[in-house]
Enzyme design. Structure first.
Site, PDB file in Angstrom:
ATOM      1  N   ILE A  91     -70.975  42.596  65.665  1.00  0.00           N
ATOM      2  CA  ILE A  91     -71.663  40.635  64.605  1.00  0.00           C
ATOM      3  C   ILE A  91     -72.628  41.647  63.295  1.00  0.00           C
ATOM      4  O   ILE A  91     -71.670  40.722  62.553  1.00  0.00           O
ATOM      5  CB  ILE A  91     -73.045  40.634  65.687  1.00  0.00           C
ATOM      6  CG1 ILE A  91     -72.899  39.371  66.702  1.00  0.00           C
ATOM      7  CG2 ILE A  91     -74.254  39.944  65.115  1.00  0.00           C
ATOM      8  CD1 ILE A  91     -74.215  39.309  67.621  1.00  0.00           C
ATOM      9  N   GLY A  92     -72.667  42.891  64.077  1.00  0.00           N
ATOM     10  CA  GLY A  92     -72.911  43.610  62.438  1.00  0.00           C
ATOM     11  C   GLY A  92     -72.317  44.726  62.383  1.00  0.00           C
ATOM     12  O   GLY A  92     -73.226  45.929  61.899  1.00  0.00           O
ATOM     13  N   GLY A  93     -71.608  44.863  63.505  1.00  0.00           N
ATOM     14  CA  GLY A  93     -70.327  46.668  63.206  1.00  0.00           C
ATOM     15  C   GLY A  93     -70.646  47.311  64.159  1.00  0.00           C
ATOM     16  O   GLY A  93     -69.736  48.200  64.329  1.00  0.00           O
ATOM     17  N   SER A  94     -70.035  45.701  65.653  1.00  0.00           N
ATOM     18  CA  SER A  94     -70.234  47.188  67.195  1.00  0.00           C
ATOM     19  C   SER A  94     -69.020  46.931  67.239  1.00  0.00           C
ATOM     20  O   SER A  94     -69.015  47.359  67.796  1.00  0.00           O
ATOM     21  CB  SER A  94     -70.901  45.446  68.307  1.00  0.00           C
ATOM     22  OG  SER A  94     -72.399  45.368  67.736  1.00  0.00           O
ATOM     23  N   LYS A 102     -63.703  45.737  77.104  1.00  0.00           N
ATOM     24  CA  LYS A 102     -65.355  46.092  76.777  1.00  0.00           C
ATOM     25  C   LYS A 102     -66.131  44.953  78.073  1.00  0.00           C
ATOM     26  O   LYS A 102     -65.743  43.760  77.930  1.00  0.00           O
ATOM     27  CB  LYS A 102     -65.583  45.447  75.767  1.00  0.00           C
ATOM     28  CG  LYS A 102     -67.934  46.069  75.771  1.00  0.00           C
ATOM     29  CD  LYS A 102     -67.890  45.449  73.850  1.00  0.00           C
ATOM     30  CE  LYS A 102     -69.281  45.232  73.414  1.00  0.00           C
ATOM     31  NZ  LYS A 102     -69.649  44.781  72.445  1.00  0.00           N
ATOM     32  N   SER A 138     -71.786  48.142  69.321  1.00  0.00           N
ATOM     33  CA  SER A 138     -71.913  48.131  70.825  1.00  0.00           C
ATOM     34  C   SER A 138     -70.900  48.644  71.874  1.00  0.00           C
ATOM     35  O   SER A 138     -71.049  49.148  72.934  1.00  0.00           O
ATOM     36  CB  SER A 138     -72.629  47.329  70.698  1.00  0.00           C
ATOM     37  OG  SER A 138     -71.992  45.771  71.076  1.00  0.00           O
ATOM     38  N   SER A 139     -69.587  48.303  70.404  1.00  0.00           N
ATOM     39  CA  SER A 139     -68.289  48.172  72.018  1.00  0.00           C
ATOM     40  C   SER A 139     -68.081  50.155  71.941  1.00  0.00           C
ATOM     41  O   SER A 139     -66.958  51.152  71.627  1.00  0.00           O
ATOM     42  CB  SER A 139     -66.861  47.388  71.304  1.00  0.00           C
ATOM     43  OG  SER A 139     -67.638  45.946  70.471  1.00  0.00           O
TER      44      SER A 139
END
Length: 303
Positions: A226-229, A130, A205-206
């Site tokens: 963090i929250g699902g990335s 990433k 985000s990944s």
């Protein structure tokens, strides 16, 4: 100034796409939504390259290379080509590291022949990264135009550990601006789409990692969560992903606007084609006792 800088970065990215992966007239139009079969049908991949990229997990590839049944260069070239195809279909890459990666693979093969065995537990394994993780001498922008000319002075610690284990970094992948988004778009690289339905998101985000692994253009990738990335792109693209517990995996060398004053701490973790590969990633890193190099980490081995 910003527009010219964006154009320059895109030209660098486009020039880095492996020439043997260019689809040309085989590039499908936007009306074709499911492009998941294009890599094996486009005629650019040999039967051996299809076999390497589709029929082995990362764990199996490492084993075969350790036995001398595959070379690091063979595996790297197959994934580099397939990653180039995947990018043209989904816009998942920010930069290919082709020449550098091929030279690394050749050096690993030479060292294998010299010592009669592998260089580390990840000998020859291609790993996608990433764009958030810094690489020495390369841009690290986190999707921000403001940071478009920011050049890293060192490698992220996790990359140093994986490199020492024998890994090869060959492509960097897209992310949304600021990272806090379950999609993948930025003002620099545009939108990364889902290879199974290009009218839908690859997740974020990944997201670049998700799309790339979904098209089997990488056996293992590095994302952040963090929250699902990691979990969102893994789910959206049918691959495995893990968000490790905070302070397990070293995150020295991340780029972010909140670094040092985060309300929720991000973690680095793997995306992979198989569950056993998640174990390989975590065990490889934690077996090196990374808390001795990053004192913020909790000293717990992989169990």
């Amino acid at each position: 100034m910003a527009a010219s800088s964006i154009q320059q970065v895109l030209e660098i990215r486009d020039a880095s796409i492996p020439k043997d992966s260019l689809l040309g007239n085989a590039l499908p139009g936007s009306s074709l939504l499911d492009v998941s079969n294009i890599p094996r049908q486009c005629g650019l991949l040999s039967n051996d390259e299809i076999n390497i990229t589709e029929n082995y997990t990362a764990t199996q590839l490492v084993t075969l290379m350790a036995l001398g049944q595959l070379t690091a260069e063979q595996v790297l070239r197959a994934y580099l080509k397939r990653a180039g195809i995947a990018h043209q279909l989904t816009n998942c890459a920010t930069e290919f590291l082709g020449e550098e990666a091929i030279n690394r693979a050749k050096c690993l093969d030479e060292e294998f022949n010299r010592r009669g065995g592998p260089v580390g537990p990840l000998h020859g394994l291609p790993i996608s990264v990433k764009d958030l993780l810094i690489m020495r001498g390369r841009r690290s922008v986190a999707g921000y135009i403001k940071w478009i000319n920011r050049i890293a002075e060192d490698d992220a610690l996790i990359l140093k550990i994986l490199y020492e284990a024998g890994a090869i970094f060959y492509v960097r992948t897209t992310q949304p601006q600021s990272l806090m988004h379950l999609e993948c778009s930025s003002s620099i690289y545009g939108i990364t789409v889902n290879p199974f339905n290009r009218s839908l998101t690859c997740g974020g985000s990944s997201g670049g990692e998700g799309a790339l692994l979904g098209l089997k253009g990488s056996p293992m990738g590095i994302g952040t969560d963090i929250g699902g990335s990691i979990r969102s792109p893994a789910a959206n693209n049918g691959v495995y992903g893990l968000k490790p517990t905070t302070f397990r995996i070293p995150k020295q060398g991340l780029v972010g606007v909140q670094m040092g004053r985060e309300s929720i701490i991000t973690t680095i973790g793997p995306l992979a084609q198989a569950r056993e590969d998640i174990n390989l990633f975590m065990k490889t890193i934690l077996d090196t006792q990374p808390w001795l190099r990053d004192p913020s980490l909790v000293p717990i081995p992989w169990r």
